[in-house]
Write a protein that holds these residues in place. Structure first.
Motif, PDB file in Angstrom:
ATOM      1  N   SER A  20       0.849  -1.156   0.020  1.00  0.00           N
ATOM      2  CA  SER A  20      -0.058   0.085   0.056  1.00  0.00           C
ATOM      3  C   SER A  20       0.853   1.010   0.086  1.00  0.00           C
ATOM      4  N   GLY A  21       0.356   2.272  -0.332  1.00  0.00           N
ATOM      5  CA  GLY A  21       1.149   3.607  -0.534  1.00  0.00           C
ATOM      6  C   GLY A  21       1.186   4.214   0.919  1.00  0.00           C
ATOM      7  N   ILE A  22       2.397   4.878   1.157  1.00  0.00           N
ATOM      8  CA  ILE A  22       2.376   5.490   2.424  1.00  0.00           C
ATOM      9  C   ILE A  22       3.160   6.908   2.361  1.00  0.00           C
ATOM     10  N   ILE A  23       2.529   7.747   2.826  1.00  0.00           N
ATOM     11  CA  ILE A  23       3.041   9.192   2.394  1.00  0.00           C
ATOM     12  C   ILE A  23       3.074   9.952   3.699  1.00  0.00           C
ATOM     13  N   ILE A  24       4.042  10.455   4.129  1.00  0.00           N
ATOM     14  CA  ILE A  24       4.097  11.391   5.249  1.00  0.00           C
ATOM     15  C   ILE A  24       4.551  12.771   5.082  1.00  0.00           C
ATOM     16  N   LEU A  25       3.577  13.779   5.438  1.00  0.00           N
ATOM     17  CA  LEU A  25       4.029  15.308   5.204  1.00  0.00           C
ATOM     18  C   LEU A  25       4.449  15.841   6.426  1.00  0.00           C
ATOM     19  N   GLY A  26       5.370  16.883   6.163  1.00  0.00           N
ATOM     20  CA  GLY A  26       5.448  17.724   7.391  1.00  0.00           C
ATOM     21  C   GLY A  26       4.424  18.655   7.438  1.00  0.00           C
ATOM     22  N   GLY A  27       4.571  19.468   8.541  1.00  0.00           N
ATOM     23  CA  GLY A  27       3.717  20.438   8.962  1.00  0.00           C
ATOM     24  C   GLY A  27       3.464  21.532   7.719  1.00  0.00           C
ATOM     25  N   ILE A 107      -6.207   9.521   5.990  1.00  0.00           N
ATOM     26  CA  ILE A 107      -5.550  10.603   6.368  1.00  0.00           C
ATOM     27  C   ILE A 107      -5.668  10.797   8.037  1.00  0.00           C
ATOM     28  N   ARG A 108      -4.563  10.813   8.562  1.00  0.00           N
ATOM     29  CA  ARG A 108      -4.688  11.219  10.050  1.00  0.00           C
ATOM     30  C   ARG A 108      -3.621  11.684  10.350  1.00  0.00           C
ATOM     31  N   PRO A 109      -3.587  12.357  11.792  1.00  0.00           N
ATOM     32  CA  PRO A 109      -2.484  13.188  11.980  1.00  0.00           C
ATOM     33  C   PRO A 109      -1.440  12.220  12.732  1.00  0.00           C
ATOM     34  N   LEU A 110      -0.072  12.746  12.749  1.00  0.00           N
ATOM     35  CA  LEU A 110       1.198  11.842  13.317  1.00  0.00           C
ATOM     36  C   LEU A 110       1.992  12.993  14.044  1.00  0.00           C
ATOM     37  N   SER A 111       1.789  12.694  15.268  1.00  0.00           N
ATOM     38  CA  SER A 111       2.676  13.678  16.225  1.00  0.00           C
ATOM     39  C   SER A 111       4.172  13.154  16.276  1.00  0.00           C
ATOM     40  N   SER A 112       5.110  13.882  16.441  1.00  0.00           N
ATOM     41  CA  SER A 112       6.639  13.528  16.683  1.00  0.00           C
ATOM     42  C   SER A 112       7.073  14.884  17.504  1.00  0.00           C
ATOM     43  N   GLN A 113       8.369  14.633  18.050  1.00  0.00           N
ATOM     44  CA  GLN A 113       8.962  15.690  18.705  1.00  0.00           C
ATOM     45  C   GLN A 113       9.214  17.080  17.978  1.00  0.00           C
ATOM     46  N   SER A 114       9.242  16.794  16.606  1.00  0.00           N
ATOM     47  CA  SER A 114       9.300  18.065  15.865  1.00  0.00           C
ATOM     48  C   SER A 114       8.465  18.820  15.521  1.00  0.00           C
ATOM     49  N   GLY A 115       7.086  18.356  15.788  1.00  0.00           N
ATOM     50  CA  GLY A 115       5.993  18.742  15.589  1.00  0.00           C
ATOM     51  C   GLY A 115       4.749  17.891  15.037  1.00  0.00           C
ATOM     52  N   ARG A 116       3.637  18.365  14.449  1.00  0.00           N
ATOM     53  CA  ARG A 116       2.549  17.463  13.874  1.00  0.00           C
ATOM     54  C   ARG A 116       2.942  17.308  12.271  1.00  0.00           C
ATOM     55  N   CYS A 118       1.361  14.505   9.120  1.00  0.00           N
ATOM     56  CA  CYS A 118       0.384  14.044   8.353  1.00  0.00           C
ATOM     57  C   CYS A 118       0.731  12.707   7.685  1.00  0.00           C
ATOM     58  N   LEU A 119       0.130  11.732   7.932  1.00  0.00           N
ATOM     59  CA  LEU A 119       0.296  10.295   7.555  1.00  0.00           C
ATOM     60  C   LEU A 119      -0.670  10.076   6.520  1.00  0.00           C
ATOM     61  N   ILE A 120      -0.512   9.583   5.232  1.00  0.00           N
ATOM     62  CA  ILE A 120      -1.568   9.341   4.228  1.00  0.00           C
ATOM     63  C   ILE A 120      -1.183   8.098   3.949  1.00  0.00           C
ATOM     64  N   GLN A 121      -2.289   7.002   4.003  1.00  0.00           N
ATOM     65  CA  GLN A 121      -2.104   5.808   3.624  1.00  0.00           C
ATOM     66  C   GLN A 121      -3.315   5.271   2.532  1.00  0.00           C
ATOM     67  N   VAL A 122      -2.455   4.909   1.366  1.00  0.00           N
ATOM     68  CA  VAL A 122      -3.043   4.464   0.140  1.00  0.00           C
ATOM     69  C   VAL A 122      -3.633   3.068   0.074  1.00  0.00           C
TER      70      VAL A 122
END
Length: 475
Positions: A20-27, A107-116, A118-122
């Motif tokens: 499946s496709g995985i995309i992670i976007l920064g803020g 499409i769901r939020p993904l929290s990390s130490q560097s900020g929020r 976005c995780l996109i699962q296709v």
């Protein structure tokens, strides 16, 4: 190699191995992760997109629900699910053979130490959708095999009345190809420029379904042909959408035959009424001729015989007069007939000569019984008047009715019958007529003993009649 870099490498290997496709976007909407599956589905390499805004690769999706879902995840921490069936503009993905790749997005939020982030699962749903399509086509093939060969026109619309589908019979009925009707309002088929009883909302449809009765409507086709159709409606749902299917049966020929029968009945009614009118006039003419002949006679005995004959003819004429006035030709309202006969006899004889009292129940007798009963009553009344003696004739007529028969009773307060009187052996014409007509209608005559005068009771059982009030309907 450090443990942290080794961990990152393992994560990349896992992401690239996913089906499946995985995309992670920064803020700032820049692409941080773009796995191999996405490379294959978009022909966009990781090296060309990592660190750049996703909108550089897909500018057309910025102002769509896809863009709104990313903003919701980054700004509000809200998750979204976008499906291909509800959202036309998702990612432009393709299969290895070049066909469009049908997919759903999570499409769901993904929290990390560097900020929020976005995780996109296709998720590839092409196979699933194709399988569902094949199953649906097989199911629809059975359905179409039935409805497409049906003789009745079948039309399906959405809840707003827009034509979605029609079978071959509908094409023949309306003289219109499916492609010329699909997407148009139902009035395009049933009443160009007019109104039709097709429900436009659930309340109207529920009201139509509750009646469960088809309605007849007249339709003018586009070529000017007028059709009479019988419409039955049903509501159904698919994927949370409401649809209405109507079955339209062509009843043009049935309506033509029905109208022809109604016209034939109307013509027969007029004819029967005219026949009764002419019979009544002919009988009155004969009665009038007898009266003219009677006026020229000197012999009182001959005059009396002619008068009696004229009265009998008038009694039959009254029956046809009543039949001429009614819409029913199989039965006669005998109570109303007796009332008319009483008025005529009192008028002809004079109130000082006779007093006739009626006690009648509503009775409809068959036409075969009407004339004989009328003559019987006439004979009994005229006999009571004739043999009244010095006083006025006091006569009472009673008409009784029950489910399997009826009875006519005529009583008077005259001098009474001679001792040992036997109606069957009487030589008088009047009594012979009463006896013969009573047998003709299958009745029996009784002469019960009374203190004064005479009483004749005619009882008829097992013959067609009705005790119903004429205003309530009669057979």
């Amino acid at each position: 190699m450090s443990p942290s870099s080794d961990s990152i490498q393992h994560k990349d290997l896992v992401l690239d191995a996913l089906d499946s496709g995985i995309i992670i976007l920064g803020g700032d909407h820049r692409v941080l992760t773009w796995n191999v599956w996405m490379e294959r589905a978009t022909d966009v390499a990781q090296a060309t997109l990592i660190g750049r805004s996703i909108w550089d690769a897909f500018p057309a999706l910025l102002d769509t629900r896809f863009g709104d879902a990313i903003n919701d995840a980054l700004d509000a921490g809200a998750s979204s699910i976008l499906t291909h069936s509800l959202h036309a503009k998702l990612l432009p993905l393709h299969l290895p053979d070049g066909r469009p790749l049908l997919h759903d997005l999570i499409i769901r939020p993904l929290s990390s130490q560097s900020g929020r982030h976005c995780l996109i699962q296709v998720k590839d749903v092409t196979v699933t959708v194709e399988r569902e399509r094949l199953l649906r086509e097989r199911r629809d093939a059975k359905y179409r095999a039935v409805v497409d060969t049906a003789q009745d026109a079948i039309v399906t619309t959405d809840a707003g009345g827009t034509v979605q589908w029609m079978n071959s019979a509908a094409e023949r009925t309306f003289g219109l190809a499916s492609q010329d009707a699909l997407g148009k309002d139902i009035t395009h088929l049933l009443s160009p420029g007019g109104d039709v009883p097709w429900p436009r909302d659930l309340a109207a449809l529920a009201l139509r379904e509750s009646s469960a009765q088809p309605v007849e409507l007249t339709v003018e086709r586009h070529d000017g042909t007028v059709l009479n159709l019988e419409l039955s409606l049903a509501r159904w749902q698919s994927e949370n959408r409401n649809f209405v299917t109507g079955i339209l049966r062509d009843v043009t020929e049935r309506r033509r035959v029905r109208d022809a029968l109604e016209q034939a009945v109307a013509d027969k009614t007029v004819l029967l009424r005219e026949i009764n009118h002419r019979v009544k006039n002919s009988l009155q003419l004969v009665s009038g001729l007898l009266n003219l002949q009677m006026a020229s006679l000197v012999d009182q005995s001959a005059r009396s015989l002619l008068r009696e004959a004229s009265d009998r003819i008038s009694a039959v004429a009254r029956v046809h007069h009543r039949l001429y006035q009614t819409d029913r030709f199989r039965t006669l309202d005998f109570a109303a007939f007796l009332n008319e006969m009483r008025d005529d006899l009192i008028k002809a004889s004079g109130e000082r000569v006779c007093d006739i009292d009626l006690a009648t129940e509503p009775l409809e007798v068959s036409i075969d019984h009407a004339a004989p009963l009328g003559l019987i009553t006439n004979e009994l009344i005229t006999n009571a008047i004739k043999h009244r003696g010095a006083d006025a004739a006091v006569i009472k007529i009673t008409l009784e009715c029950w489910p399997d028969g009826y009875a006519l009773t005529v009583s008077d307060q005259g001098p009474g019958l001679p001792p040992g009187f036997d109606a069957a052996k009487s030589r008088t014409l009047g009594m012979r007529i009463v006896t013969a007509l009573t047998r003709q209608i299958g009745g029996t005559m009784e002469i019960p003993p009374v203190a004064r005068g005479a009483t004749f009771r005619i009882t008829v059982s097992g013959h067609q009649h009705s005790c119903t009030d004429p205003e309530d309907g009669a057979p």
